[in-house]
Write a protein that holds these residues in place. Structure first.
Motif, PDB file in Angstrom:
ATOM      1  N   THR A  34       0.829  -1.208   0.000  1.00 28.53           N
ATOM      2  CA  THR A  34       0.000   0.000   0.000  1.00 28.53           C
ATOM      3  C   THR A  34       0.860   1.254   0.000  1.00 28.53           C
ATOM      4  OG1 THR A  34      -1.752  -1.176   1.192  1.00 28.53           O
ATOM      5  CG2 THR A  34      -1.812   1.229   1.241  1.00 28.53           C
ATOM      6  N   ALA A  35       1.950   1.236   0.765  1.00 25.80           N
ATOM      7  CA  ALA A  35       2.844   2.395   0.801  1.00 25.80           C
ATOM      8  C   ALA A  35       3.487   2.638  -0.558  1.00 25.80           C
ATOM      9  CB  ALA A  35       3.911   2.192   1.870  1.00 25.80           C
ATOM     10  N   LEU A  36       3.904   1.579  -1.251  1.00 24.74           N
ATOM     11  CA  LEU A  36       4.496   1.752  -2.577  1.00 24.74           C
ATOM     12  C   LEU A  36       3.483   2.329  -3.569  1.00 24.74           C
ATOM     13  CD1 LEU A  36       6.700  -1.453  -2.974  1.00 24.74           C
ATOM     14  CD2 LEU A  36       7.476   0.897  -2.679  1.00 24.74           C
ATOM     15  N   CYS A  37       2.247   1.852  -3.516  1.00 27.38           N
ATOM     16  CA  CYS A  37       1.210   2.395  -4.400  1.00 27.38           C
ATOM     17  C   CYS A  37       0.933   3.863  -4.075  1.00 27.38           C
ATOM     18  CB  CYS A  37      -0.063   1.559  -4.273  1.00 27.38           C
ATOM     19  SG  CYS A  37       0.097  -0.148  -4.860  1.00 27.38           S
ATOM     20  N   LEU A  38       0.895   4.185  -2.784  1.00 26.25           N
ATOM     21  CA  LEU A  38       0.658   5.565  -2.388  1.00 26.25           C
ATOM     22  C   LEU A  38       1.798   6.466  -2.861  1.00 26.25           C
ATOM     23  CD1 LEU A  38      -0.993   7.664  -0.811  1.00 26.25           C
ATOM     24  CD2 LEU A  38       0.241   6.968   1.250  1.00 26.25           C
ATOM     25  N   GLY A  39       3.038   5.993  -2.738  1.00 26.67           N
ATOM     26  CA  GLY A  39       4.169   6.786  -3.206  1.00 26.67           C
ATOM     27  C   GLY A  39       4.135   7.012  -4.707  1.00 26.67           C
ATOM     28  N   ALA A  40       3.729   5.993  -5.477  1.00 29.30           N
ATOM     29  CA  ALA A  40       3.627   6.156  -6.927  1.00 29.30           C
ATOM     30  C   ALA A  40       2.546   7.171  -7.296  1.00 29.30           C
ATOM     31  CB  ALA A  40       3.347   4.811  -7.575  1.00 29.30           C
ATOM     32  N   LEU A  41       1.427   7.165  -6.564  1.00 25.35           N
ATOM     33  CA  LEU A  41       0.365   8.140  -6.829  1.00 25.35           C
ATOM     34  C   LEU A  41       0.811   9.564  -6.491  1.00 25.35           C
ATOM     35  CD1 LEU A  41      -2.800   6.212  -5.565  1.00 25.35           C
ATOM     36  CD2 LEU A  41      -2.144   6.701  -7.929  1.00 25.35           C
ATOM     37  N   VAL A  42       1.570   9.703  -5.417  1.00 27.43           N
ATOM     38  CA  VAL A  42       2.092  11.029  -5.069  1.00 27.43           C
ATOM     39  C   VAL A  42       3.012  11.543  -6.172  1.00 27.43           C
ATOM     40  CG1 VAL A  42       3.551  12.289  -3.444  1.00 27.43           C
ATOM     41  CG2 VAL A  42       1.831  10.708  -2.590  1.00 27.43           C
ATOM     42  N   ALA A  43       3.866  10.662  -6.697  1.00 27.01           N
ATOM     43  CA  ALA A  43       4.762  11.070  -7.776  1.00 27.01           C
ATOM     44  C   ALA A  43       3.967  11.464  -9.024  1.00 27.01           C
ATOM     45  CB  ALA A  43       5.727   9.934  -8.101  1.00 27.01           C
ATOM     46  N   PHE A  44       2.952  10.682  -9.391  1.00 25.35           N
ATOM     47  CA  PHE A  44       2.153  11.004 -10.573  1.00 25.35           C
ATOM     48  C   PHE A  44       1.369  12.305 -10.391  1.00 25.35           C
ATOM     49  CE2 PHE A  44      -1.862  10.568 -12.997  1.00 25.35           C
ATOM     50  CZ  PHE A  44      -1.313  10.571 -14.278  1.00 25.35           C
ATOM     51  N   SER A  45       0.971  12.595  -9.157  1.00 22.98           N
ATOM     52  CA  SER A  45       0.218  13.833  -8.918  1.00 22.98           C
ATOM     53  C   SER A  45       1.036  15.071  -9.226  1.00 22.98           C
ATOM     54  CB  SER A  45      -0.268  13.871  -7.460  1.00 22.98           C
ATOM     55  OG  SER A  45       0.815  14.053  -6.564  1.00 22.98           O
ATOM     56  N   ARG A  46       2.351  14.974  -9.207  1.00 22.47           N
ATOM     57  CA  ARG A  46       3.183  16.123  -9.544  1.00 22.47           C
ATOM     58  C   ARG A  46       3.068  16.493 -11.027  1.00 22.47           C
ATOM     59  NH1 ARG A  46       3.694  19.094  -5.841  1.00 22.47           N
ATOM     60  NH2 ARG A  46       5.612  20.025  -6.650  1.00 22.47           N
ATOM     61  N   VAL A  47       2.757  15.489 -11.858  1.00 24.99           N
ATOM     62  CA  VAL A  47       2.496  15.765 -13.269  1.00 24.99           C
ATOM     63  C   VAL A  47       1.090  16.330 -13.434  1.00 24.99           C
ATOM     64  CG1 VAL A  47       2.449  14.783 -15.594  1.00 24.99           C
ATOM     65  CG2 VAL A  47       4.066  13.907 -13.912  1.00 24.99           C
ATOM     66  N   VAL A  48       0.130  15.797 -12.671  1.00 27.04           N
ATOM     67  CA  VAL A  48      -1.255  16.233 -12.797  1.00 27.04           C
ATOM     68  C   VAL A  48      -1.401  17.717 -12.464  1.00 27.04           C
ATOM     69  CG1 VAL A  48      -3.601  15.898 -11.920  1.00 27.04           C
ATOM     70  CG2 VAL A  48      -2.137  13.919 -12.358  1.00 27.04           C
ATOM     71  N   VAL A  49      -0.721  18.158 -11.409  1.00 25.67           N
ATOM     72  CA  VAL A  49      -0.844  19.564 -11.014  1.00 25.67           C
ATOM     73  C   VAL A  49       0.025  20.477 -11.866  1.00 25.67           C
ATOM     74  CG1 VAL A  49      -1.413  18.923  -8.648  1.00 25.67           C
ATOM     75  CG2 VAL A  49       0.970  19.391  -9.255  1.00 25.67           C
ATOM     76  N   GLY A  50       0.847  19.890 -12.756  1.00 24.97           N
ATOM     77  CA  GLY A  50       1.633  20.692 -13.684  1.00 24.97           C
ATOM     78  C   GLY A  50       2.984  21.125 -13.184  1.00 24.97           C
ATOM     79  N   ALA A  51       3.502  20.513 -12.134  1.00 26.56           N
ATOM     80  CA  ALA A  51       4.774  20.953 -11.557  1.00 26.56           C
ATOM     81  C   ALA A  51       5.981  20.255 -12.164  1.00 26.56           C
ATOM     82  CB  ALA A  51       4.769  20.727 -10.048  1.00 26.56           C
ATOM     83  N   HIS A  52       5.796  19.065 -12.775  1.00 22.55           N
ATOM     84  CA  HIS A  52       6.941  18.291 -13.270  1.00 22.55           C
ATOM     85  C   HIS A  52       6.575  17.554 -14.549  1.00 22.55           C
ATOM     86  CE1 HIS A  52       9.861  18.722  -9.988  1.00 22.55           C
ATOM     87  NE2 HIS A  52       8.838  18.666  -9.154  1.00 22.55           N
ATOM     88  N   TYR A  53       7.631  17.239 -15.328  1.00 21.01           N
ATOM     89  CA  TYR A  53       7.507  16.337 -16.469  1.00 21.01           C
ATOM     90  C   TYR A  53       7.361  14.901 -15.964  1.00 21.01           C
ATOM     91  CZ  TYR A  53       9.345  20.143 -19.396  1.00 21.01           C
ATOM     92  OH  TYR A  53       9.537  21.331 -20.040  1.00 21.01           O
ATOM     93  N   PRO A  54       6.840  14.000 -16.795  1.00 19.77           N
ATOM     94  CA  PRO A  54       6.789  12.590 -16.379  1.00 19.77           C
ATOM     95  C   PRO A  54       8.154  11.990 -16.084  1.00 19.77           C
ATOM     96  CG  PRO A  54       5.283  12.959 -18.207  1.00 19.77           C
ATOM     97  CD  PRO A  54       6.075  14.230 -18.031  1.00 19.77           C
ATOM     98  N   HIS A  55       9.198  12.355 -16.864  1.00 20.04           N
ATOM     99  CA  HIS A  55      10.511  11.768 -16.590  1.00 20.04           C
ATOM    100  C   HIS A  55      11.107  12.330 -15.297  1.00 20.04           C
ATOM    101  CE1 HIS A  55      11.873  15.519 -18.499  1.00 20.04           C
ATOM    102  NE2 HIS A  55      13.042  15.313 -17.920  1.00 20.04           N
ATOM    103  N   ASP A  56      10.679  13.517 -14.874  1.00 19.84           N
ATOM    104  CA  ASP A  56      11.129  14.049 -13.581  1.00 19.84           C
ATOM    105  C   ASP A  56      10.684  13.151 -12.431  1.00 19.84           C
ATOM    106  OD1 ASP A  56      12.143  16.162 -14.996  1.00 19.84           O
ATOM    107  OD2 ASP A  56      10.525  17.535 -14.470  1.00 19.84           O
TER     108      ASP A  56
END
Length: 318
Positions: free
Chosen positions: A167-189
């Motif tokens: 669950t923690a790994l899935c939560l961490g992956a969602l947090v990372a993807f949310s940085r693209v959703v809000v427009g703060a980072h590229y996917p490769h970032d």
């Protein structure tokens, strides 16, 4: 030429009208220096989808990108609390998890200062980020948020394997993807940042925990540090202040003597067979060397000869 042929005039469909089978119009150039084209295109596609979503979903994404890191921190605290009743190696890993997470963050920050990649919310044409775009000088690659999320998630996974770790790994992956959703980072970032955090914790946490487990075992009996380190597995804890070889010094006090006498009286009453035991205190018999003097200056008597004593009036025969 018998019949004049009119010159062909170019024809274009009106803007905004979808024509079946027609090719899409060319979009604006998304080429950004130092950024893979596929990453810039994915960024723009995700951000356009986020802007088209309902407003409450965008607000949740902005909230989740920060709250997710806090949730992972709380999972680290929970792992430390559970490790108080586990072996020394588990407690060492729980204590070192935040330290190594900070180390992973420091590595990502140094990489940012070296690479100096601009944020996509400024570099990509037409980008409309959901969150406020960071200022100039706050570089994009790799993502610090994603590095912390990956490191904390991997630490929870190594300390609390099973459903909680996954669950923690899935939560961490969602947090990372949310940085693209809000427009703060590229996917490769976010991809590189997340993998950086996972790699640093996965490679260092277990190794350092094995080397520091002895320190946890040594300081667990301490009256103050024991509150942080816990007592370990049930039945293995040592009393505070006890030595390593489990040697204890018993000091007799009036209260302990009275308690021992009460226990002896109760034992004699319930078990009559123990009444024959002589519980009277004894005194050591003084021993004096041959030819010495006893108390009061009296000469000490020589030890009796071996064998039966002679009858009165009879001399011992030699």
């Amino acid at each position: 030429m018998l019949f004049p042929v009119p010159e062909a005039a170019p024809f274009s469909f009106p803007t905004g009208i979808a024509v079946p089978g027609a090719l899409p119009r060319a979009t604006e150039d998304l080429e950004v220096d130092g950024v893979p084209d596929v990453s810039a295109e994915l960024y723009r596609a995700v951000l356009d989808g986020a802007n088209a979503a309902p407003g409450w979903l965008g607000d949740f994404a902005v909230f989740f990108t920060e709250a997710g890191v806090v949730a992972l921190g709380l999972l680290l605290v929970f792992g430390w609390w559970r490790a108080r009743g586990e072996d020394s190696r588990a407690m060492a890993a729980a204590l070192l998890a935040p330290v190594i997470t900070i180390l992973a963050y420091a590595i990502s920050e140094v990489a940012k200062l070296v690479i100096e990649q601009d944020r996509p919310c400024r570099a990509v044409p037409g980008a409309r980020p959901l969150a406020e775009c960071p200022g100039v000088g706050d570089w994009s690659f790799p993502s610090n948020h994603s590095t912390i999320a990956g490191a904390a998630a991997m630490a929870v996974f190594m300390c609390r394997r099973g459903k909680l770790g996954v669950t923690a790994l899935c939560l961490g992956a969602l947090v990372a993807f949310s940085r693209v959703v809000v427009g703060a980072h590229y996917p490769h970032d976010v991809l590189v940042g997340f993998l950086l955090g996972v790699a640093v914790v996965g490679g260092a946490l277990d190794l350092v925990a094995r080397r520091t487990a002895d320190l946890v075992e040594r300081y667990r009996p301490h009256p103050l540090l024991g509150r942080v380190l816990g007592h370990g597995p049930a039945g293995t804890e040592n009393p505070a202040g006890a030595s390593d070889d489990d040697t204890q010094v018993l000091v007799a006090t009036p209260a302990s003597v009275a308690t021992a006498n009460e226990d002896t009286t109760h034992l004699s009453a319930t078990h009559p067979d123990t009444a024959r035991l002589d519980t009277a205190p004894t005194r050591p018999i003084p021993r004096f060397p041959h030819g010495g003097h006893g108390p009061g200056g009296r000469p000490s008597m020589p030890p009796p000869p071996h064998g039966p004593s002679p009858a009165p009036g009879q001399a011992r025969r030699h």
